[in-house]
Scaffold this motif. Structure first.
Motif, short mmCIF file in Angstrom:
data_model
loop_
_atom_site.label_atom_id
_atom_site.label_comp_id
_atom_site.label_asym_id
_atom_site.label_seq_id
_atom_site.Cartn_x
_atom_site.Cartn_y
_atom_site.Cartn_z
N SER A 117 0.83 -1.21 0.00
CA SER A 117 0.00 0.00 0.00
C SER A 117 0.87 1.26 0.00
O SER A 117 0.56 2.24 -0.71
CB SER A 117 -0.93 0.01 1.21
OG SER A 117 -1.87 -1.04 1.15
N LEU A 118 1.94 1.25 0.78
CA LEU A 118 2.84 2.40 0.82
C LEU A 118 3.51 2.62 -0.53
O LEU A 118 3.60 3.76 -1.02
CB LEU A 118 3.89 2.21 1.91
CG LEU A 118 3.41 2.32 3.36
CD1 LEU A 118 4.57 2.05 4.31
CD2 LEU A 118 2.82 3.70 3.63
N ILE A 119 3.99 1.53 -1.15
CA ILE A 119 4.66 1.67 -2.45
C ILE A 119 3.68 2.20 -3.48
O ILE A 119 4.00 3.10 -4.27
CB ILE A 119 5.24 0.31 -2.91
CG1 ILE A 119 6.35 -0.14 -1.96
CG2 ILE A 119 5.81 0.43 -4.32
CD1 ILE A 119 6.92 -1.52 -2.28
N PHE A 120 2.47 1.63 -3.49
CA PHE A 120 1.47 2.09 -4.45
C PHE A 120 1.10 3.55 -4.21
O PHE A 120 0.95 4.32 -5.17
CB PHE A 120 0.21 1.23 -4.37
CG PHE A 120 0.11 0.21 -5.47
CD1 PHE A 120 0.12 0.60 -6.80
CD2 PHE A 120 0.02 -1.14 -5.18
CE1 PHE A 120 0.02 -0.33 -7.82
CE2 PHE A 120 -0.08 -2.08 -6.19
CZ PHE A 120 -0.08 -1.67 -7.52
N ALA A 121 0.94 3.93 -2.97
CA ALA A 121 0.56 5.32 -2.67
C ALA A 121 1.61 6.29 -3.20
O ALA A 121 1.28 7.28 -3.87
CB ALA A 121 0.38 5.50 -1.16
N ILE A 122 2.89 5.99 -2.92
CA ILE A 122 3.97 6.84 -3.40
C ILE A 122 4.03 6.84 -4.93
O ILE A 122 4.22 7.88 -5.58
CB ILE A 122 5.32 6.39 -2.81
CG1 ILE A 122 5.32 6.54 -1.28
CG2 ILE A 122 6.47 7.17 -3.44
CD1 ILE A 122 5.16 7.95 -0.79
N THR A 123 3.85 5.65 -5.52
CA THR A 123 3.96 5.52 -6.98
C THR A 123 2.82 6.24 -7.69
O THR A 123 3.02 6.92 -8.71
CB THR A 123 3.98 4.04 -7.39
OG1 THR A 123 5.03 3.37 -6.68
CG2 THR A 123 4.24 3.89 -8.88
#
Length: 423
Positions: A89-95
């Motif tokens: 979720s963190l990676i997707f949010a940043i991406t």
């Protein structure tokens, strides 16, 4: 409170097309040629199509298993534990915060060229497009779907117009492809990798469908149809563009830069028809990505991975808070891009590598949830294609790896908090 199952098969297919194809439609062929050269760029198109196929199969399989607005992040939790959902979720949010403004900015460069506006206007066009897309999503799936349908038709018509504006490019492109295929051993692997890494941006978006499966009506059969029809149409459109771009490069035409294939329409009487279509394509592509990002942020807020106020639905069942939150993030990134704090190509590479790391995590989820021989073969092909792309990124891979570690640590702290309160 759950999202409503109001998405039909046609709406899902149109969403798939608009998510995959959009702002990079005209620019990526030229950017790939700039990055790797004509031969490498031409060969990278079919290579990237093949690379994407096993990943599409994996996303389809996982979407059939569970329909959740958490999408890929939810799959990670099922296979690896809650910490993986937090990390993904963190990676997707940043991406999403990075790639949506970049895609919008690229699209607005087309608009700036079309309307003959000064370069300084691109930032305001980008903010306007992002704001309109966010507002459209505020009012639910139906108004967004009408924009997507108009854009999908525009996409097909736009490709047709590009082809007929330069009818000899198809023949020249086909001839060039035969020549490049025969000279494949002479194409440097590094050039082929660079072109494929740029073009991979063109095939991003299948993971976004996973965030919308909670809203699909018609069950697993509908989801299968959306993925299958969407993949066939996307591949056909890109194949036509690849041949035209190769023919243009072989003819010595300048299609470099973000405006790319837009130059093929210069002086053509068809331009007056094509330009409004480009506006629709840009708006719908941004609209589709804003839709997916809002569902991911809403799901992460609902799971308390991100602040819980983001996991709230408005009276009409839309995640308005997550939409507004992401709009602020998009505007900040667009401003940084406009000020030259980073380049479009650098942003593309960073976003792509984050997606590839996520894809590796998804493949692991797929293997753990599917034990058949066919599943293992698909996973092996997907790993091979992903590792091919990962190989050239270097130290920047530390960015998604750091986010994975942050997700793991965050989940550990969340677990310790209830225990500390209980004691």
């Amino acid at each position: 409170m759950s999202l409503k199952k109001s998405m039909s098969v046609p709406q899902g297919v149109v969403l798939a097309i608009c998510t995959i194809i959009g702002s990079g439609l005209l620019g990526l062929p030229g950017l790939a040629i700039e990055a790797g050269g004509g031969a490498a760029a031409a060969l990278a198109w079919p290579l990237t199509m093949l690379i994407s196929l096993p990943l599409v199969v994996i996303f389809l399989s996982l979407s059939l298993r569970v329909q959740s607005s958490g999408g890929v992040a939810r799959y990670a939790a099922m296979a690896l534990g809650d910490w993986a959902e937090t990390a993904v979720s963190l990676i997707f949010a940043i991406t999403f915060m990075l790639c949506i403004p970049i895609g919008t900015y690229m699209g607005c460069i087309y608009l700036q060229n079309i309307f003959g506006l000064p370069e300084s206007s691109v930032i305001w066009l980008a903010i306007g497009v992002l704001s309109v897309s966010t507002i459209v999503n505020f009012f639910g799936l139906r108004p967004a779907s009408w924009i997507n349908i108009a854009s999908a038709l525009s996409l097909v018509l736009l490709v047709v117009l590009i082809v007929i504006s330069q009818p000899d490019l198809l023949a020249k492109g086909t001839t060039a492809y035969r020549h490049y295929a025969l000279s494949l051993p002479d194409v440097p692997i590094s050039s082929l990798w660079t072109a494929a890494a740029v073009l991979f941006w063109a095939f991003l978006g299948w993971e976004n469908l996973s965030f919308g499966t909670e809203e699909v009506s018609g069950g697993t059969k509908a989801i299968k149809t959306i993925f299958a029809v969407g993949f066939v149409l996307v591949t056909a459109i890109y194949a036509a563009l690849a041949v035209v771009a190769t023919g243009a490069e072989a003819s010595g035409l300048n299609i470099h830069g973000v405006a790319g294939l837009l130059g093929l329409l210069d002086g053509s009487p068809l331009a007056i028809v094509a330009y409004p279509l480009i506006v629709l394509v840009v708006l719908a592509n941004v609209n589709a990505w804003v839709f997916a990002a809002s569902r991911l942020i809403y799901s992460a807020g609902r799971a308390h991975i991100l602040p819980s106020f983001l996991g709230h639905l408005a009276e009409n069942g839309m995640p308005r808070r997550s939409l507004a939150f992401m709009l602020v993030a998009y505007i900040c990134i667009c401003t940084a891009l406009h000020l030259g704090l980073f380049s479009i190509t650098d942003g593309l590479m960073l976003a792509n590598q984050n997606f590839i790391v996520i894809y590796l995590a998804v493949i692991l989820c797929y293997v753990r949830l599917n034990r058949s021989l066919f599943a293992r073969l698909i996973a092996l092909l997907a790993v091979a294609s992903s590792l091919f792309l990962v190989a050239g990124f270097g130290w920047t891979l530390l960015v998604p790896l750091a986010l994975i570690l942050a997700g793991h640590q965050l989940e550990q702290r969340r677990r310790l908090r209830p225990a500390a309160l209980a004691s």
